[in-house]
Design a protein around this motif. Sequence first.
Motif, PDB file in Angstrom:
ATOM      1  N   UNK A  19       0.864  -1.179   0.000  1.00 61.96           N
ATOM      2  CA  UNK A  19       0.000   0.000   0.000  1.00 61.96           C
ATOM      3  C   UNK A  19       0.902   1.231   0.000  1.00 61.96           C
ATOM      4  N   UNK A  20       0.374   2.395  -0.406  1.00 64.56           N
ATOM      5  CA  UNK A  20       1.209   3.595  -0.423  1.00 64.56           C
ATOM      6  C   UNK A  20       1.779   3.969   0.947  1.00 64.56           C
ATOM      7  N   UNK A  21       1.000   3.734   1.986  1.00 69.01           N
ATOM      8  CA  UNK A  21       1.472   4.054   3.326  1.00 69.01           C
ATOM      9  C   UNK A  21       0.776   3.218   4.373  1.00 69.01           C
ATOM     10  N   UNK A  22       1.411   3.134   5.532  1.00 68.87           N
ATOM     11  CA  UNK A  22       0.832   2.443   6.679  1.00 68.87           C
ATOM     12  C   UNK A  22       0.982   3.350   7.895  1.00 68.87           C
ATOM     13  N   UNK A  23      -0.120   3.533   8.630  1.00 71.49           N
ATOM     14  CA  UNK A  23      -0.112   4.314   9.863  1.00 71.49           C
ATOM     15  C   UNK A  23      -0.170   3.355  11.039  1.00 71.49           C
ATOM     16  N   UNK A  24       0.781   3.481  11.937  1.00 70.27           N
ATOM     17  CA  UNK A  24       0.806   2.651  13.143  1.00 70.27           C
ATOM     18  C   UNK A  24       1.365   3.483  14.286  1.00 70.27           C
ATOM     19  N   UNK A  25       0.613   3.575  15.364  1.00 68.84           N
ATOM     20  CA  UNK A  25       1.043   4.270  16.575  1.00 68.84           C
ATOM     21  C   UNK A  25       1.512   5.706  16.290  1.00 68.84           C
ATOM     22  N   UNK A  26       0.790   6.398  15.391  1.00 70.63           N
ATOM     23  CA  UNK A  26       1.107   7.793  15.095  1.00 70.63           C
ATOM     24  C   UNK A  26       2.240   8.015  14.114  1.00 70.63           C
ATOM     25  N   UNK A  27       2.742   6.932  13.542  1.00 66.26           N
ATOM     26  CA  UNK A  27       3.846   7.025  12.584  1.00 66.26           C
ATOM     27  C   UNK A  27       3.361   6.534  11.223  1.00 66.26           C
ATOM     28  N   UNK A  28       3.645   7.328  10.173  1.00 68.21           N
ATOM     29  CA  UNK A  28       3.306   6.938   8.806  1.00 68.21           C
ATOM     30  C   UNK A  28       4.578   6.444   8.132  1.00 68.21           C
ATOM     31  N   UNK A  29       4.492   5.249   7.597  1.00 71.63           N
ATOM     32  CA  UNK A  29       5.577   4.666   6.818  1.00 71.63           C
ATOM     33  C   UNK A  29       5.123   4.711   5.362  1.00 71.63           C
ATOM     34  N   UNK A  30       5.801   5.531   4.561  1.00 71.90           N
ATOM     35  CA  UNK A  30       5.432   5.688   3.159  1.00 71.90           C
ATOM     36  C   UNK A  30       6.300   4.753   2.325  1.00 71.90           C
ATOM     37  N   UNK A  31       5.651   3.903   1.542  1.00 73.22           N
ATOM     38  CA  UNK A  31       6.367   2.956   0.691  1.00 73.22           C
ATOM     39  C   UNK A  31       7.277   3.680  -0.288  1.00 73.22           C
ATOM     40  N   UNK A  32       8.257   2.953  -0.806  1.00 75.97           N
ATOM     41  CA  UNK A  32       9.094   3.505  -1.860  1.00 75.97           C
ATOM     42  C   UNK A  32       8.195   4.025  -2.970  1.00 75.97           C
ATOM     43  N   UNK A  33       8.366   5.299  -3.310  1.00 72.98           N
ATOM     44  CA  UNK A  33       7.479   5.978  -4.241  1.00 72.98           C
ATOM     45  C   UNK A  33       8.236   6.334  -5.504  1.00 72.98           C
ATOM     46  N   UNK A  34       7.731   5.846  -6.602  1.00 75.07           N
ATOM     47  CA  UNK A  34       8.333   6.084  -7.913  1.00 75.07           C
ATOM     48  C   UNK A  34       7.519   7.117  -8.679  1.00 75.07           C
ATOM     49  N   UNK A  35       8.078   7.688  -9.736  1.00 77.53           N
ATOM     50  CA  UNK A  35       7.346   8.693 -10.519  1.00 77.53           C
ATOM     51  C   UNK A  35       6.347   8.051 -11.486  1.00 77.53           C
ATOM     52  N   UNK A  36       5.316   7.426 -10.913  1.00 86.61           N
ATOM     53  CA  UNK A  36       4.307   6.719 -11.686  1.00 86.61           C
ATOM     54  C   UNK A  36       3.010   7.509 -11.735  1.00 86.61           C
ATOM     55  N   UNK A  37       2.300   7.387 -12.862  1.00 88.04           N
ATOM     56  CA  UNK A  37       0.924   7.859 -12.922  1.00 88.04           C
ATOM     57  C   UNK A  37       0.035   6.756 -12.350  1.00 88.04           C
ATOM     58  N   UNK A  38      -1.278   6.958 -12.369  1.00 86.44           N
ATOM     59  CA  UNK A  38      -2.173   5.969 -11.748  1.00 86.44           C
ATOM     60  C   UNK A  38      -2.172   4.621 -12.462  1.00 86.44           C
ATOM     61  N   UNK A  39      -1.636   4.594 -13.692  1.00 88.85           N
ATOM     62  CA  UNK A  39      -1.538   3.333 -14.441  1.00 88.85           C
ATOM     63  C   UNK A  39      -0.143   2.722 -14.392  1.00 88.85           C
ATOM     64  N   UNK A  40       0.684   3.216 -13.480  1.00 96.60           N
ATOM     65  CA  UNK A  40       2.055   2.735 -13.271  1.00 96.60           C
ATOM     66  C   UNK A  40       2.982   2.990 -14.459  1.00 96.60           C
ATOM     67  N   UNK A  41       2.698   4.040 -15.208  1.00 95.53           N
ATOM     68  CA  UNK A  41       3.607   4.484 -16.261  1.00 95.53           C
ATOM     69  C   UNK A  41       4.524   5.544 -15.681  1.00 95.53           C
ATOM     70  N   UNK A  42       5.790   5.530 -16.052  1.00 94.74           N
ATOM     71  CA  UNK A  42       6.736   6.539 -15.578  1.00 94.74           C
ATOM     72  C   UNK A  42       6.392   7.883 -16.234  1.00 94.74           C
ATOM     73  N   UNK A  43       6.323   8.922 -15.405  1.00 97.74           N
ATOM     74  CA  UNK A  43       6.054  10.273 -15.903  1.00 97.74           C
ATOM     75  C   UNK A  43       7.360  11.063 -16.004  1.00 97.74           C
ATOM     76  N   UNK A  44       7.364  12.090 -16.817  1.00 98.52           N
ATOM     77  CA  UNK A  44       8.500  13.005 -16.959  1.00 98.52           C
ATOM     78  C   UNK A  44       9.806  12.266 -17.282  1.00 98.52           C
TER      79      UNK A  44
END
Length: 130
Positions: A19-44
Amino acid sequence: MPKEAIIPAGTGTPIAPFVPGTLADGVVYVSGTLPFDKDNNVVHVGDAAAQTRHVLETIKGVIETAGGTMDDVTFNMIFVTDWANYAQVNKVYAEYFPGTKPARYCIQCGLVKPDALVEIASIAHVGKKA
Protein backbone atom coordinates in the motif's frame (compact mmCIF):
# COMPACT_ATOMS: atom_id res chain seq x y z
CA MET A 1 -0.38 -2.91 17.53
CA PRO A 2 -3.16 -2.00 15.10
CA LYS A 3 -2.18 -0.55 11.76
CA GLU A 4 -4.11 1.24 9.03
CA ALA A 5 -3.46 1.25 5.29
CA ILE A 6 -3.16 4.78 3.92
CA ILE A 7 -4.40 4.99 0.35
CA PRO A 8 -5.04 8.51 -1.01
CA ALA A 9 -8.04 9.02 -3.30
CA GLY A 10 -7.18 8.38 -6.94
CA THR A 11 -4.34 5.98 -6.17
CA GLY A 12 -3.84 3.32 -8.84
CA THR A 13 -3.22 -0.35 -8.23
CA PRO A 14 0.39 -0.93 -7.10
CA ILE A 15 2.71 -3.07 -9.25
CA ALA A 16 3.55 -5.23 -6.23
CA PRO A 17 1.79 -6.32 -3.01
CA PHE A 18 1.98 -3.12 -0.93
CA VAL A 19 0.00 0.00 0.00
CA PRO A 20 1.21 3.60 -0.42
CA GLY A 21 1.47 4.05 3.33
CA THR A 22 0.83 2.44 6.68
CA LEU A 23 -0.11 4.31 9.86
CA ALA A 24 0.81 2.65 13.14
CA ASP A 25 1.04 4.27 16.57
CA GLY A 26 1.11 7.79 15.09
CA VAL A 27 3.85 7.03 12.58
CA VAL A 28 3.31 6.94 8.81
CA TYR A 29 5.58 4.67 6.82
CA VAL A 30 5.43 5.69 3.16
CA SER A 31 6.37 2.96 0.69
CA GLY A 32 9.09 3.50 -1.86
CA THR A 33 7.48 5.98 -4.24
CA LEU A 34 8.33 6.08 -7.91
CA PRO A 35 7.35 8.69 -10.52
CA PHE A 36 4.31 6.72 -11.69
CA ASP A 37 0.92 7.86 -12.92
CA LYS A 38 -2.17 5.97 -11.75
CA ASP A 39 -1.54 3.33 -14.44
CA ASN A 40 2.06 2.74 -13.27
CA ASN A 41 3.61 4.48 -16.26
CA VAL A 42 6.74 6.54 -15.58
CA VAL A 43 6.05 10.27 -15.90
CA HIS A 44 8.50 13.01 -16.96
CA VAL A 45 10.89 10.58 -18.64
CA GLY A 46 14.45 11.95 -18.62
CA ASP A 47 13.68 14.80 -16.18
CA ALA A 48 15.00 14.04 -12.68
CA ALA A 49 13.69 17.30 -11.21
CA ALA A 50 10.13 16.76 -12.49
CA GLN A 51 10.20 13.12 -11.37
CA THR A 52 11.37 14.17 -7.89
CA ARG A 53 8.56 16.73 -7.66
CA HIS A 54 6.02 14.08 -8.73
CA VAL A 55 7.35 11.62 -6.14
CA LEU A 56 7.29 14.20 -3.34
CA GLU A 57 3.76 15.30 -4.26
CA THR A 58 2.69 11.66 -4.09
CA ILE A 59 4.36 11.27 -0.68
CA LYS A 60 2.72 14.50 0.47
CA GLY A 61 -0.66 13.04 -0.50
CA VAL A 62 -0.05 9.92 1.58
CA ILE A 63 1.04 11.92 4.62
CA GLU A 64 -1.88 14.36 4.33
CA THR A 65 -4.32 11.46 3.97
CA ALA A 66 -2.93 10.17 7.28
CA GLY A 67 -3.54 13.57 8.90
CA GLY A 68 -0.04 15.03 8.71
CA THR A 69 2.08 17.47 6.75
CA MET A 70 5.51 17.37 5.16
CA ASP A 71 6.80 19.05 8.34
CA ASP A 72 6.06 15.76 10.10
CA VAL A 73 8.58 13.85 7.94
CA THR A 74 11.50 12.67 10.06
CA PHE A 75 13.36 10.38 7.65
CA ASN A 76 13.71 9.88 3.90
CA MET A 77 15.39 7.12 1.96
CA ILE A 78 16.34 8.33 -1.52
CA PHE A 79 17.38 6.15 -4.44
CA VAL A 80 18.79 7.62 -7.65
CA THR A 81 19.86 5.78 -10.77
CA ASP A 82 22.68 8.20 -11.60
CA TRP A 83 24.70 10.59 -9.43
CA ALA A 84 24.53 13.05 -12.34
CA ASN A 85 20.91 13.73 -11.23
CA TYR A 86 21.79 14.29 -7.56
CA ALA A 87 21.85 18.12 -7.76
CA GLN A 88 18.46 18.24 -9.51
CA VAL A 89 16.93 15.91 -6.93
CA ASN A 90 18.35 18.00 -4.06
CA LYS A 91 17.10 21.28 -5.51
CA VAL A 92 13.50 20.05 -5.64
CA TYR A 93 13.86 18.19 -2.32
CA ALA A 94 14.88 21.44 -0.59
CA GLU A 95 11.62 23.07 -1.72
CA TYR A 96 9.61 20.44 0.18
CA PHE A 97 11.75 20.64 3.32
CA PRO A 98 12.59 24.37 3.71
CA GLY A 99 12.97 24.40 7.51
CA THR A 100 14.54 21.79 9.70
CA LYS A 101 15.48 18.95 7.37
CA PRO A 102 14.59 15.32 8.04
CA ALA A 103 17.35 12.77 8.40
CA ARG A 104 17.99 10.88 5.17
CA TYR A 105 20.28 8.79 3.06
CA CYS A 106 20.73 8.57 -0.68
CA ILE A 107 22.12 5.70 -2.72
CA GLN A 108 22.63 5.02 -6.40
CA CYS A 109 20.95 1.88 -7.69
CA GLY A 110 18.78 0.39 -10.39
CA LEU A 111 15.01 0.90 -10.08
CA VAL A 112 12.09 -1.33 -11.05
CA LYS A 113 11.43 0.56 -14.32
CA PRO A 114 14.40 1.83 -16.37
CA ASP A 115 12.83 5.27 -17.08
CA ALA A 116 12.44 5.99 -13.35
CA LEU A 117 15.32 8.17 -12.15
CA VAL A 118 14.38 8.56 -8.47
CA GLU A 119 12.50 6.73 -5.73
CA ILE A 120 11.85 8.01 -2.21
CA ALA A 121 10.45 6.31 0.89
CA SER A 122 9.55 8.34 3.99
CA ILE A 123 8.69 8.13 7.66
CA ALA A 124 6.52 10.80 9.28
CA HIS A 125 5.32 11.21 12.88
CA VAL A 126 1.78 12.54 12.61
CA GLY A 127 0.48 11.70 16.06
CA LYS A 128 -2.26 9.30 17.04
CA LYS A 129 -5.77 9.61 15.68
CA ALA A 130 -8.38 10.44 18.29
